[in-house]
Design a protein around this motif. Structure first.
Motif, PDB file in Angstrom:
ATOM      1  N   ARG A 120       6.861   1.650  15.794  1.00 29.92           N
ATOM      2  CA  ARG A 120       6.049   0.600  16.410  1.00 29.92           C
ATOM      3  C   ARG A 120       4.563   0.859  16.174  1.00 29.92           C
ATOM      4  O   ARG A 120       3.817  -0.036  15.799  1.00 29.92           O
ATOM      5  CB  ARG A 120       6.333   0.514  17.905  1.00 29.92           C
ATOM      6  N   LYS A 121       4.148   2.106  16.358  1.00 31.59           N
ATOM      7  CA  LYS A 121       2.740   2.447  16.139  1.00 31.59           C
ATOM      8  C   LYS A 121       2.359   2.278  14.677  1.00 31.59           C
ATOM      9  O   LYS A 121       1.265   1.824  14.362  1.00 31.59           O
ATOM     10  CB  LYS A 121       2.457   3.879  16.601  1.00 31.59           C
ATOM     11  N   ALA A 122       3.249   2.659  13.765  1.00 32.23           N
ATOM     12  CA  ALA A 122       2.965   2.499  12.336  1.00 32.23           C
ATOM     13  C   ALA A 122       2.836   1.026  11.989  1.00 32.23           C
ATOM     14  O   ALA A 122       1.949   0.639  11.216  1.00 32.23           O
ATOM     15  CB  ALA A 122       4.069   3.143  11.501  1.00 32.23           C
ATOM     16  N   LYS A 123       3.700   0.207  12.563  1.00 32.04           N
ATOM     17  CA  LYS A 123       3.641  -1.230  12.305  1.00 32.04           C
ATOM     18  C   LYS A 123       2.348  -1.813  12.852  1.00 32.04           C
ATOM     19  O   LYS A 123       1.690  -2.615  12.197  1.00 32.04           O
ATOM     20  CB  LYS A 123       4.838  -1.931  12.945  1.00 32.04           C
ATOM     21  N   GLU A 124       1.954  -1.395  14.066  1.00 32.35           N
ATOM     22  CA  GLU A 124       0.685  -1.862  14.649  1.00 32.35           C
ATOM     23  C   GLU A 124      -0.490  -1.393  13.799  1.00 32.35           C
ATOM     24  O   GLU A 124      -1.432  -2.137  13.564  1.00 32.35           O
ATOM     25  CB  GLU A 124       0.531  -1.349  16.081  1.00 32.35           C
ATOM     26  N   GLY A 125      -0.444  -0.146  13.349  1.00 33.00           N
ATOM     27  CA  GLY A 125      -1.521   0.396  12.523  1.00 33.00           C
ATOM     28  C   GLY A 125      -1.637  -0.351  11.217  1.00 33.00           C
ATOM     29  O   GLY A 125      -2.736  -0.661  10.757  1.00 33.00           O
ATOM     30  N   VAL A 129      -4.825  -2.529   9.938  1.00 34.42           N
ATOM     31  CA  VAL A 129      -5.474  -2.270   8.657  1.00 34.42           C
ATOM     32  C   VAL A 129      -5.575  -3.561   7.861  1.00 34.42           C
ATOM     33  O   VAL A 129      -6.596  -3.856   7.252  1.00 34.42           O
ATOM     34  CB  VAL A 129      -4.701  -1.189   7.869  1.00 34.42           C
ATOM     35  N   VAL A 130      -4.515  -4.355   7.877  1.00 30.10           N
ATOM     36  CA  VAL A 130      -4.533  -5.626   7.155  1.00 30.10           C
ATOM     37  C   VAL A 130      -5.610  -6.527   7.730  1.00 30.10           C
ATOM     38  O   VAL A 130      -6.371  -7.157   6.994  1.00 30.10           O
ATOM     39  CB  VAL A 130      -3.141  -6.302   7.216  1.00 30.10           C
ATOM     40  N   GLN A 131      -5.718  -6.598   9.050  1.00 29.31           N
ATOM     41  CA  GLN A 131      -6.732  -7.442   9.670  1.00 29.31           C
ATOM     42  C   GLN A 131      -8.137  -6.961   9.323  1.00 29.31           C
ATOM     43  O   GLN A 131      -9.004  -7.752   8.997  1.00 29.31           O
ATOM     44  CB  GLN A 131      -6.547  -7.470  11.185  1.00 29.31           C
ATOM     45  N   VAL A 132      -8.356  -5.663   9.381  1.00 34.69           N
ATOM     46  CA  VAL A 132      -9.671  -5.118   9.059  1.00 34.69           C
ATOM     47  C   VAL A 132      -9.994  -5.396   7.591  1.00 34.69           C
ATOM     48  O   VAL A 132     -11.103  -5.797   7.254  1.00 34.69           O
ATOM     49  CB  VAL A 132      -9.714  -3.600   9.371  1.00 34.69           C
TER      50      VAL A 132
END
Length: 162
Positions: A120-125, A129-132
Motif C-alpha cells: 500500500r505504501k509503495a503504491k501511494e509512493g 511520484v507520478v503526481q510530482v
C-alpha cells in the motif's frame, strides 16, 4: 411495555449484535474451541510420547512427598503430596498452546499484514511520484512557453504571469 419501547429495545439489541466487537468475539470463541482440538492432538500425539521416552506419558504421576508416609494412589493415598507433575503438565500445555498460536497464526498473519502495508505504501509512493513528476513537467512547459513568448515579443511579462 408500549410498541415504541419494544421497537427501540429490539433495535438496540440488533445494533448490539451487529457491532463488530460481538461478531469478532463470537468468531474468536468458535475458532478457539476448534483450535483446542489441534493443540490437544499435538500434546497427546507428539509431546507426551517425547516426555514418555524419558519418564512417563502421564505427568500427573510425578509427585513429591511432603509429610509421610506417602503410600497409595488416588483417593486411597496417604500423606501430604505435592502434585508438581500436574502443574508441570498444565504449564507445558500452556507453553505449547502459546507457541502453536504464535508460530502458526500470529507470526504468519503479522508478516502478511506487513506485506500488505508495504504494498500500500509503495503504491501511494508511486502515485505521489507520478503526481510530482506531472507537476514538474507542467511547470517546465509553462516556463518554456513564457520564455518563447519573451523571445517573440522582446518584452518581459508582468510579474503576476510567471
Amino acid at each position: 411495555m408500549s410498541d415504541q419501547e419494544k421497537t427501540s429495545l429490539w433495535q438496540g439489541f440488533k445494533a448490539f449484535l451487529m457491532r463488530g466487537n460481538v461478531v469478532d468475539l463470537a468468531v474468536a470463541v468458535v475458532i478457539g474451541a476448534a483450535f483446542t482440538n489441534i493443540v490437544n492432538s499435538v500434546v497427546e500425539g507428539i509431546i507426551n510420547p517425547l516426555v514418555g521416552a524419558f519418564g512417563t506419558q502421564n505427568l500427573d504421576s510425578y509427585t513429591s512427598c511432603l509429610k509421610g508416609p506417602c503410600e497409595g494412589t488416588g483417593d486411597a493415598a496417604t500423606g501430604v503430596r505435592i502434585l508438581w507433575g500436574s502443574v508441570l503438565g498444565a504449564t507445558l500445555q500452556f507453553v505449547i498452546t502459546a507457541a502453536v498460536v504464535y508460530f502458526l497464526m500470529v507470526l504468519p498473519m503479522a508478516k502478511y499484514l506487513a506485506r500488505l502495508e508495504a504494498r500500500r505504501k509503495a503504491k501511494e509512493g508511486a502515485h505521489e511520484v507520478v503526481q510530482v513528476t506531472e507537476l514538474e513537467v507542467l511547470k517546465d512547459i509553462r516556463d518554456a512557453l513564457l520564455a518563447q513568448r519573451e523571445q517573440n515579443e522582446g518584452t518581459t511579462p508582468p510579474r503576476g504571469q510567471r
